[in-house]
Design a protein around this motif. Structure first.
Motif, PDB file in Angstrom:
ATOM      1  N   HIS A   7       2.764  -7.409  -6.622  1.00  0.00           N
ATOM      2  CA  HIS A   7       2.473  -6.149  -5.917  1.00  0.00           C
ATOM      3  C   HIS A   7       2.045  -6.413  -4.476  1.00  0.00           C
ATOM      4  O   HIS A   7       2.475  -5.717  -3.555  1.00  0.00           O
ATOM      5  CB  HIS A   7       1.394  -5.357  -6.669  1.00  0.00           C
ATOM      6  CG  HIS A   7       1.930  -4.576  -7.817  1.00  0.00           C
ATOM      7  ND1 HIS A   7       2.133  -5.127  -9.058  1.00  0.00           N
ATOM      8  CD2 HIS A   7       2.333  -3.283  -7.914  1.00  0.00           C
ATOM      9  CE1 HIS A   7       2.631  -4.220  -9.876  1.00  0.00           C
ATOM     10  NE2 HIS A   7       2.762  -3.076  -9.208  1.00  0.00           N
ATOM     11  N   TRP A  62       3.999  -5.088  -1.202  1.00  0.00           N
ATOM     12  CA  TRP A  62       3.335  -4.233  -0.203  1.00  0.00           C
ATOM     13  C   TRP A  62       3.244  -4.929   1.153  1.00  0.00           C
ATOM     14  O   TRP A  62       2.627  -4.404   2.089  1.00  0.00           O
ATOM     15  CB  TRP A  62       1.916  -3.872  -0.673  1.00  0.00           C
ATOM     16  CG  TRP A  62       1.877  -3.041  -1.921  1.00  0.00           C
ATOM     17  CD1 TRP A  62       2.901  -2.316  -2.447  1.00  0.00           C
ATOM     18  CD2 TRP A  62       0.768  -2.872  -2.803  1.00  0.00           C
ATOM     19  NE1 TRP A  62       2.507  -1.691  -3.607  1.00  0.00           N
ATOM     20  CE2 TRP A  62       1.190  -2.012  -3.853  1.00  0.00           C
ATOM     21  CE3 TRP A  62      -0.536  -3.320  -2.835  1.00  0.00           C
ATOM     22  CZ2 TRP A  62       0.355  -1.618  -4.911  1.00  0.00           C
ATOM     23  CZ3 TRP A  62      -1.376  -2.946  -3.872  1.00  0.00           C
ATOM     24  CH2 TRP A  62      -0.924  -2.093  -4.899  1.00  0.00           C
ATOM     25  N   LEU A 105      -5.612   2.012   2.201  1.00  0.00           N
ATOM     26  CA  LEU A 105      -6.088   1.242   1.042  1.00  0.00           C
ATOM     27  C   LEU A 105      -7.525   0.741   1.210  1.00  0.00           C
ATOM     28  O   LEU A 105      -8.147   0.309   0.235  1.00  0.00           O
ATOM     29  CB  LEU A 105      -5.175   0.039   0.774  1.00  0.00           C
ATOM     30  CG  LEU A 105      -3.723   0.332   0.425  1.00  0.00           C
ATOM     31  CD1 LEU A 105      -3.001  -0.970   0.061  1.00  0.00           C
ATOM     32  CD2 LEU A 105      -3.604   1.338  -0.709  1.00  0.00           C
ATOM     33  N   GLU A 163      -3.246   9.610  -3.841  1.00  0.00           N
ATOM     34  CA  GLU A 163      -2.006   8.825  -3.911  1.00  0.00           C
ATOM     35  C   GLU A 163      -2.294   7.329  -3.733  1.00  0.00           C
ATOM     36  O   GLU A 163      -1.785   6.480  -4.466  1.00  0.00           O
ATOM     37  CB  GLU A 163      -1.054   9.319  -2.812  1.00  0.00           C
ATOM     38  CG  GLU A 163       0.397   9.041  -3.112  1.00  0.00           C
ATOM     39  CD  GLU A 163       1.291   9.628  -2.020  1.00  0.00           C
ATOM     40  OE1 GLU A 163       2.118   8.865  -1.516  1.00  0.00           O
ATOM     41  OE2 GLU A 163       1.118  10.825  -1.683  1.00  0.00           O
ATOM     42  N   ALA A 164      -3.126   7.011  -2.745  1.00  0.00           N
ATOM     43  CA  ALA A 164      -3.439   5.595  -2.467  1.00  0.00           C
ATOM     44  C   ALA A 164      -4.216   4.983  -3.627  1.00  0.00           C
ATOM     45  O   ALA A 164      -3.969   3.841  -4.031  1.00  0.00           O
ATOM     46  CB  ALA A 164      -4.232   5.483  -1.170  1.00  0.00           C
ATOM     47  N   ASP A 167      -2.346   1.747 -10.473  1.00  0.00           N
ATOM     48  CA  ASP A 167      -1.140   1.440 -11.265  1.00  0.00           C
ATOM     49  C   ASP A 167      -0.813  -0.054 -11.223  1.00  0.00           C
ATOM     50  O   ASP A 167      -0.331  -0.620 -12.210  1.00  0.00           O
ATOM     51  CB  ASP A 167       0.059   2.252 -10.757  1.00  0.00           C
ATOM     52  CG  ASP A 167      -0.042   3.729 -11.155  1.00  0.00           C
ATOM     53  OD1 ASP A 167      -0.904   4.056 -12.005  1.00  0.00           O
ATOM     54  OD2 ASP A 167       0.742   4.546 -10.619  1.00  0.00           O
ATOM     55  N   ALA A 168      -1.060  -0.675 -10.073  1.00  0.00           N
ATOM     56  CA  ALA A 168      -0.807  -2.120  -9.960  1.00  0.00           C
ATOM     57  C   ALA A 168      -1.754  -2.897 -10.887  1.00  0.00           C
ATOM     58  O   ALA A 168      -1.334  -3.825 -11.594  1.00  0.00           O
ATOM     59  CB  ALA A 168      -1.000  -2.572  -8.517  1.00  0.00           C
ATOM     60  N   ARG A 170      -4.135   5.874  -6.712  1.00  0.00           N
ATOM     61  CA  ARG A 170      -3.234   5.719  -7.866  1.00  0.00           C
ATOM     62  C   ARG A 170      -2.316   4.512  -7.692  1.00  0.00           C
ATOM     63  O   ARG A 170      -2.026   3.794  -8.637  1.00  0.00           O
ATOM     64  CB  ARG A 170      -2.423   7.008  -8.076  1.00  0.00           C
ATOM     65  CG  ARG A 170      -1.585   6.998  -9.334  1.00  0.00           C
ATOM     66  CD  ARG A 170      -0.855   8.319  -9.470  1.00  0.00           C
ATOM     67  NE  ARG A 170      -1.605   9.291 -10.238  1.00  0.00           N
ATOM     68  CZ  ARG A 170      -1.434   9.538 -11.541  1.00  0.00           C
ATOM     69  NH1 ARG A 170      -0.556   8.844 -12.240  1.00  0.00           N
ATOM     70  NH2 ARG A 170      -2.132  10.463 -12.153  1.00  0.00           N
ATOM     71  N   LYS A 171      -1.892   4.280  -6.459  1.00  0.00           N
ATOM     72  CA  LYS A 171      -1.005   3.134  -6.180  1.00  0.00           C
ATOM     73  C   LYS A 171      -1.727   1.826  -6.560  1.00  0.00           C
ATOM     74  O   LYS A 171      -1.144   0.956  -7.229  1.00  0.00           O
ATOM     75  CB  LYS A 171      -0.650   3.151  -4.683  1.00  0.00           C
ATOM     76  CG  LYS A 171       0.081   1.949  -4.183  1.00  0.00           C
ATOM     77  CD  LYS A 171       0.498   2.201  -2.717  1.00  0.00           C
ATOM     78  CE  LYS A 171       0.841   0.884  -2.028  1.00  0.00           C
ATOM     79  NZ  LYS A 171       1.553   1.044  -0.797  1.00  0.00           N
ATOM     80  N   VAL A 172      -2.973   1.715  -6.162  1.00  0.00           N
ATOM     81  CA  VAL A 172      -3.739   0.494  -6.492  1.00  0.00           C
ATOM     82  C   VAL A 172      -4.000   0.459  -7.998  1.00  0.00           C
ATOM     83  O   VAL A 172      -3.846  -0.588  -8.645  1.00  0.00           O
ATOM     84  CB  VAL A 172      -5.068   0.454  -5.697  1.00  0.00           C
ATOM     85  CG1 VAL A 172      -5.862  -0.804  -6.060  1.00  0.00           C
ATOM     86  CG2 VAL A 172      -4.804   0.501  -4.192  1.00  0.00           C
TER      87      VAL A 172
END
Ligand code: GLY
Ligand code: MN
Ligand code: MN
Length: 504
Positions: free
Chosen positions: A380, A384, A462, A340-341, A347-348, A343-345
Motif C-alpha cells: 500500500h 501510494w 493523511l 475518505e482519507a 482499509d489498508a 477509510r483509505k488508511v
C-alpha cells in the motif's frame, strides 16, 4: 520491609493483655465448609508434571513475589508472578510471599520419582494473635481472612506448608540437591536460596553457573506457556467477551466523551469500569488515543480531548480473575463515519490484518504472520508513492537494506498472549520468532499505519491519522479461531456497530 515502615509513628495499636483477651473472643466459629477443588487444579498439575520431567531430581523454587510499596505504608494491589500463577492456578491477589517448591522424590530403589508440589505461604492467623487485629499488611482486620493450609490443599491439590518452614526446607541437602529459583520474582527468596547454596564450596565460577541454571529454568517456564490448555483458552474467551462489553460501553459513551473534554480519560474510565467489574481489571494500561495521539504507540497518558471527526484508537483488554488478558484494538470514527482519507488508511490496515490472520496456521512460523501482514502494508505504501524513489516492495522488505515502510509501522504484528499481555517473553528469541505455530498458541495480530501530524513525507490529508486493528487468535488443529473476530473489524462493520449501539 522494616517494622518502622509498616507502623508509622502516629499510629498506635492497643497493647494491653485485657484488650488482647477481649478482641480474641466473641466471634462465631469459622466456617467449616470444605473448600471445593479449583477447576484449574488438574490443568496446573499437568503443567507442573511437564516442569518435573524437564528437571528431574532438582529442587525447583517458584516464588509468587511480595507486596510492593506504592507509597510509604500503602501497597499496590498484589499480582503473583506469572510462572507461579501458571503452575498453581492462583490468580488475582494470591498469595503475597507464597512460594511453590517442586520437591524431587525418589522411589524405594532411589530412582527419580518426579516431584511433590509444596506451596509455602502465610496462612490465616488465629484470633488470639497480634496479626489478627494489628497487622495492616496481612491481618484479617485489615485485608480480610486468608486461606488456611487445609484450604489451599483442598483447592489446589498440593501440599501446603507454613512460609516459616520454607527457609529450613529449601536449605536441606542443598549441598547434594541442585536447587533452581526463578530469581526475578522475589529477591528475598533468591537470597534464601543463595544462602542455602553457599553451604557448598563457594567460587565465582560456581555462582555464575548457578545463575545460568536459574536463567535457563525461568526461560523454560516461559516457553512452557506457549501452548495453552483448554482451560486457558476458556479464560481467554472470557477475557475477550468482557473486553467486548467494555468497547461497547465506550462506543455508547462517545458523544459524552466528546462533549466533556479530556475525552480520552473518559474512555479509559468507562473501559476500566467494565474491566474492574467483569474481571480483575485492565491487563495493561489502556491506550485511548484520539487524533494524532494514535501515532504515539504507547499513548497511555490519555489526557487529550476527543473531537468530532477524530479517529479514536482504543487498545484495551480485560484481565479476568485468573490473570489471563485480552489485548484488542479497534479504531473508531468518533462521529460514526470514516472520512475518505481515514477509510483509505483503515482499509489498508484491514487488508494487512486479514493477511496476517490467514497466516495463523499450524506448521507456519510465528514470524510468517508478520511477514504476511507487513507485505500488504509495504504494498500500500508503494502504491501510494510513499516509499523513496526507486524502492520497490521487494526492496523495502529486504531485512538488511530496506525496511523503509517501518517509518509508518515500526512495531511487530504479533506477540503471544496469555497471563502476560506479552506472554512467553522470556523464551529464547529463536524459539519465539522462528518457532512453529502449534494448536493452543494464542497470538495477537495487530498491524497498523501511523501518519504523524508533522510527517511531511505524506500527503496532508493523511497526516494525523493513526490506525491499528488488533485481534486475539488461537491456533487450532486445522487453522485458527479469531477469539475476538465477533467484534466488528472492517470499516463498514465498524460504522454499523457504532450506529447500532447508538440506536439502543
Ligand atoms: N497493548 C499492547 C500491545 O498491543 O502489545
Ligand atoms: Mn494492544
Ligand atoms: Mn498487542
Amino acid at each position: 520491609m522494616s517494622e518502622e515502615q509498616q507502623q508509622p509513628e502516629h499510629r498506635s495499636r492497643p497493647t494491653s493483655q485485657a484488650f488482647r483477651d477481649f478482641v480474641a473472643q466473641g466471634w462465631a466459629p469459622r466456617s467449616s465448609a470444605p473448600v471445593e477443588p479449583a477447576t484449574v487444579s488438574p490443568y496446573a498439575a499437568a503443567r507442573r508434571a511437564e516442569v518435573s520431567s524437564a528437571f528431574p531430581g532438582e529442587r525447583l523454587v517458584i516464588p509468587a513475589g511480595g507486596l510492593k510499596v506504592r507509597s510509604n505504608d500503602t501497597d499496590y494491589v498484589f499480582r503473583p508472578h506469572s510462572a507461579f500463577s501458571h503452575l498453581t492456578g492462583l490468580g488475582a491477589d494470591r498469595e503475597p510471599d507464597a512460594v511453590l517448591v517442586l520437591e524431587p522424590q525418589t522411589d524405594d530403589e532411589g530412582n527419580d520419582a518426579g516431584h511433590e508440589a509444596v506451596v509455602y505461604f502465610r496462612p490465616l492467623a488465629d484470633r488470639d494473635t497480634e496479626e489478627f487485629f494489628g497487622d495492616s499488611r496481612y491481618g484479617e482486620f485489615w485485608v480480610g481472612a486468608r486461606p488456611t493450609l487445609e484450604d489451599i490443599e483442598a483447592e489446589l491439590g498440593v501440599t501446603a506448608k507454613h512460609i516459616d518452614d520454607f527457609k529450613d526446607n529449601v536449605a536441606k541437602d542443598a549441598g547434594s540437591v541442585s536447587v533452581r529459583v526463578v530469581r526475578e520474582s522475589d529477591v528475598d527468596v533468591s537470597a534464601v536460596v543463595d544462602q542455602a547454596r553457599s553451604s557448598q564450596a563457594h567460587t565465582d565460577e560456581r555462582t555464575e553457573k548457578q545463575r545460568e541454571l536459574d536463567a535457563e529454568f525461568a526461560r523454560q517456564l516461559s516457553t512452557l506457556r506457549f501452548v495453552k490448555d483448554e482451560w486457558e483458552v476458556e479464560q481467554m474467551r472470557d477475557a475477550v467477551t468482557a473486553t467486548s462489553h467494555g468497547f461497547e460501553a465506550v462506543i455508547a459513551d462517545l458523544p459524552e466523551a466528546i462533549s466533556r473534554g479530556r475525552g480520552e480519560r473518559w474512555v479509559e474510565g468507562v473501559f476500566g469500569l467494565y474491566a474492574r467489574h467483569e474481571g480483575n481489571g485492565v491487563g495493561y494500561d489502556s491506550i485511548a488515543a484520539s487524533g494524532d495521539h494514535a501515532n504515539t504507540l504507547h499513548w497511555i497518558k490519555n489526557t487529550g480531548d476527543i473531537k468530532d471527526g477524530d479517529l479514536l484508537l482504543l487498545d484495551a483488554g480485560v484481565e479476568v480473575d485468573s490473570l489471563y488478558t485480552a489485548d484488542i484494538t479497534r479504531t473508531l470514527p468518533v462521529n460514526g463515519t470514516f472520512s475518505e482519507a481515514q477509510r483509505k488508511v483503515y482499509d489498508a490496515v484491514y487488508a494487512a490484518q486479514e493477511a496476517g490472520i490467514a497466516a495463523v496456521q499450524p506448521g507456519n512460523k510465528f514470524s510468517d504472520v508478520h511477514a504476511a501482514a507487513i507485505r500488504v502494508i509495504a504494498q500500500h505504501l508503494f502504491d501510494w508513492g510513499l516509499l523513496p524513489d526507486g524502492v520497490s516492495v521487494e526492496d523495502t522488505l529486504d531485512q538488511e537494506k530496506g525496511q523503509y515502510h517501518r517509518r509508518w509501522m515500526v512495531h511487530g504484528t504479533s506477540h503471544h498472549l496469555g497471563i502476560d499481555v506479552h506472554d512467553c517473553a522470556g523464551a529464547r528469541r529463536e524459539a519465539y520468532m522462528e518457532g512453529e505455530l502449534k494448536p493452543g498458541m494464542i497470538l495477537t495480530v495487530e498491524p497498523g499505519l501511523y501518519f504523524k501530524a508533522d510527517d511531511e513525507l505524506v500527503p496532508a490529508e493523511l497526516r494525523g491519522i493513526g490506525v491499528r486493528i488488533e485481534d486475539d487468535v488461537v491456533v487450532t488443529e486445522d487453522g485458527h479461531d479469531n477469539l475476538s473476530g465477533f467484534m466488528p473489524r472492517s470499516a463498514d462493520e465498524v460504522e454499523q456497530w457504532i450506529a447500532d449501539i447508538w440506536k439502543r
